[in-house]
Design a protein around this motif. Structure first.
Motif, PDB file in Angstrom:
ATOM      1  N   LEU A  44     -29.447 -20.929  35.535  1.00  0.00           N
ATOM      2  CA  LEU A  44     -30.283 -21.258  34.378  1.00  0.00           C
ATOM      3  C   LEU A  44     -30.137 -22.725  34.007  1.00  0.00           C
ATOM      4  N   GLY A 225     -33.824  -9.730  23.645  1.00  0.00           N
ATOM      5  CA  GLY A 225     -34.429  -9.915  24.956  1.00  0.00           C
ATOM      6  C   GLY A 225     -35.351  -8.789  25.376  1.00  0.00           C
ATOM      7  N   PRO A 252     -39.146 -13.268  25.187  1.00  0.00           N
ATOM      8  CA  PRO A 252     -39.163 -12.476  26.425  1.00  0.00           C
ATOM      9  C   PRO A 252     -40.586 -12.228  26.955  1.00  0.00           C
ATOM     10  N   ILE A 255     -41.530 -15.289  28.817  1.00  0.00           N
ATOM     11  CA  ILE A 255     -40.880 -15.376  30.130  1.00  0.00           C
ATOM     12  C   ILE A 255     -41.713 -14.606  31.144  1.00  0.00           C
ATOM     13  N   TYR A 259     -43.705 -16.151  34.311  1.00  0.00           N
ATOM     14  CA  TYR A 259     -43.342 -15.631  35.628  1.00  0.00           C
ATOM     15  C   TYR A 259     -44.602 -15.310  36.424  1.00  0.00           C
ATOM     16  N   TRP A 269     -37.300 -20.537  33.687  1.00  0.00           N
ATOM     17  CA  TRP A 269     -35.867 -20.857  33.662  1.00  0.00           C
ATOM     18  C   TRP A 269     -35.437 -21.393  32.306  1.00  0.00           C
ATOM     19  N   SER A 272     -35.499 -18.646  29.694  1.00  0.00           N
ATOM     20  CA  SER A 272     -34.378 -17.719  29.893  1.00  0.00           C
ATOM     21  C   SER A 272     -33.076 -18.353  29.423  1.00  0.00           C
TER      22      SER A 272
END
Ligand SMILES: Nc1ncnc2c1ncn2[C@@H]1O[C@H](COP(=O)(O)OP(=O)(O)OP(=O)(O)O)[C@@H](O)[C@H]1O
Ligand SMILES: [Mg+2]
Lengths: 294, 261
Positions: A44, A225, A252, A255, A259, A269, A272
């Motif tokens: 990370l 999360g 989350p 993310i 992605y 990254w 996260s």
């Protein structure tokens, strides 16, 4: 005589070897346990740190085109996750507002009625609730709130799903915390003629403050999360939103969106990294509180 | 009434035919106890472990009602008024309690502990009224000089004996008529115990004290009257001197001479 000596030496050599083997095994196993954590943090940091600047906290996510041109010219991706951070904070706050009072009251009720049938029923239901997959709680919040109350995806629905996840943890930690407080403290209050509700709110809860706080922080860090229940309830939002009846973003969720967008992998990254940092910080604060005040 | 039970005129408390059972009604922790308590005296309650001393004591401020399934029969009067007809908060203002182990509120400062009875009951007092109550109460237990510079600190740095005196001050803050004490020195060292004993003798000028104790010499030293309980019964109740020199019941004699207990 000589033979005995040799035997004895052999025995102690074997014991030393066993000790060394065992020690080595412990080292290897501990290494295996710590390795994933170290790898995660390393990965990370090395991939995500680059993206983290002031904009990352104060700007909303970029659109695909902005991201694409930045990636092509080798620059860092502009924008940030402000919509996700505010959404997460909003939903965690509303979820806490729902979950904390309810679960503290239930926890105290369980503590006050240890042997009662309905108390052990509630205790068992709490354990079951802890085992329900979060996506199922998301579905339930979808039917209750998205369909029933806000007529569409909303932060409120996400908060309800998260608050249900928080309940078991806080209920349990409240009950355990109350059990640790000496009964004599409660009796001291009763002997002064203090009414029951004041004994609870003015004596028991302050005396167990650090325990309660620890449970609350851990339950928050547990739901920070969560992704699946939010997908079913709040959907996401490209803008900052503080209206609990409207769809809202969350870290989350972002993310997951990053992605799925090949141009925004770098943001996966850094987001996260942010989330893990947040959770770790809460955990450390919780540990601090529980060691400082107990 | 039998000659084993002391007769008292104008008693502060008067207990009549009190029976208490935890759960099953046929297993009585206190059996048909009748006794009057003399004003401005120290009354000791003695007896072997499990004979019902704490149960009797807790019935006097109705703390025994905190246990589930408790059955109570009989009557207790405070200055002629039936305590079961008063609210518990009014009753416990008039009858204070001190416990076996010092139990100051851990989250509160020394000052807040002393005034806790008022604050926790939601009374609105002015700052100077509170100051006055805190100061006199701490004076009365001989703690003021020792803690006057740390009133706003938590009490956990105090010794066990000081903490117990703080708890007595907390009970005195209400200016109660009666103070109930359940083995208040059993967790303390001899020096602290002696200080508390002296304090009780001073306090009886203003308060009526009922003292449960396992310590026979303590009862002999400081109490005026003494009750001896056995298996829930009040076997004998007399002036302490009379009881120690000339017990009327063989069970009392057995206990006092160390044959059991
Ligand atoms: N909470 C309770 N539930 C059930 N029974 C109880 C409870 N408390 C006390 N008892 C029973 O009532 C009886 C009297 O107990 P109590 O505590 O009044 O005795 P005691 O004289 O104070 O004893 P000790 O000297 O050990 O403090 C005992 O038989 C005890 O087992
Ligand atoms: Mg007792």
């Amino acid at each position: 005589m000589e033979k005995a000596l040799i035997n004895k030496n052999e025995g102690s050599n074997w014991r030393e070897l066993k000790n060394k083997l065992f020690f080595g095994l412990v080292i290897v196993l501990s290494g295996i346990t710590i390795m994933p954590i170290l790898l995660i943090v390393y990965k990370l940091l090395s991939k995500g740190l680059r993206q983290i600047n002031l904009d990352f906290f104060f700007k909303v996510a970029p659109d695909t085109l902005q991201a694409m041109s930045a990636v092509q010219s080798g620059e860092i991706i502009p924008g940030g996750i402000a919509n996700g951070i505010t959404g997460t904070l909003l939903m965690v706050a509303v979820a806490s507002l729902i979950a904390i009072p309810v679960s503290i009251l239930i926890g105290i009720f369980l503590y006050e009625n240890p042997g009662k049938k309905y108390a052990s029923l509630i205790r068992n239901l709490t354990d079951i609730l802890q085992g329900v997959p979060s996506v199922v709680l998301g579905l339930i919040a979808y039917f209750w709130i998205v369909k029933g109350v806000t007529n569409g995806f909303s932060a409120l629905a996400g908060s309800v799903a998260l608050s249900i996840m928080m309940l078991p943890l806080i209920i349990r930690s409240t009950e355990e915390t109350m059990k640790m407080i000496p009964v004599s403290i409660k009796e001291a209050g009763a002997a002064l003629g203090v009414p029951y509700h004041r004994i609870i709110f003015k004596i028991m809860i302050p005396s167990g403050f650090s325990g309660l706080m620890t449970g609350i922080l851990l339950s928050i860090s547990r739901v920070l999360g969560e992704t699946a229940p939010l997908m079913l309830t709040t959907l996401g939002n490209r803008a900052i939103n503080f209206n609990i009846t409207k769809p809202t973003s969350a870290v989350p969720l972002q993310i997951w969106e990053f992605y799925n967008n090949p141009n925004m992998i770098d943001l996966v990254w850094s987001s996260s990294l942010f989330l893990v940092g947040f959770v770790l910080t809460l955990n450390i604060i919780a540990k601090r509180i529980s060691t400082k005040y107990s | 009434m039998s000659d084993k039970i002391l007769q008292i005129t104008n008693p502060v408390l008067s207990i009549s035919n009190l029976s208490i059972a935890y759960g099953k009604k046929d297993k009585l922790a206190v059996k048909d106890v009748s006794a009057d308590v003399k004003r401005n005296n120290i009354t000791a309650i003695m007896g072997p472990s499990g004979c019902g001393k704490s149960t009797l004591l807790r019935a006097i401020n109705r703390m025994h009602e905190l246990y589930p399934n408790i059955h109570t029969e009989g009557e207790i009067k405070l200055n002629g008024e039936t305590i079961y007809e008063m609210s518990t908060s009014k009753l416990r203002r008039k009858i204070g309690m001190v416990f076996q182990r010092p139990n100051p509120f851990p989250t509160m400062s020394i000052y807040e502990n002393v005034i806790a009875g008022y604050d926790l009951n939601g009374s609105k007092l002015k700052k100077n009224e509170k100051d006055e109550i805190v100061e006199t109460s701490l004076h009365d237990v001989g703690l003021f000089e020792e803690v006057k510079d740390s009133l706003n600190k938590k009490g956990n740095f105090l010794s066990g004996g000081q903490q117990q005196r703080l708890c007595i001050a907390r009970a005195l803050a209400f200016k109660p008529e009666v103070i109930l004490m359940d083995e208040p020195t059993s967790a303390l060292d001899p020096l602290s115990t002696a200080k508390i004993e002296d304090l009780l003798v001073e306090l009886k000028v203003h308060y009526s004290i009922i003292l449960v104790t396992h310590n026979m010499s303590q009862a002999a030293r400081i109490s005026d009257n003494a009750m001896f309980m056995y298996l829930g019964e009040l076997v004998e109740y007399d002036k302490t001197k009379t009881m120690f020199t000339n017990p009327k019941d063989p069970r009392t004699e057995g206990y006092l001479t160390g044959k059991f207990g």
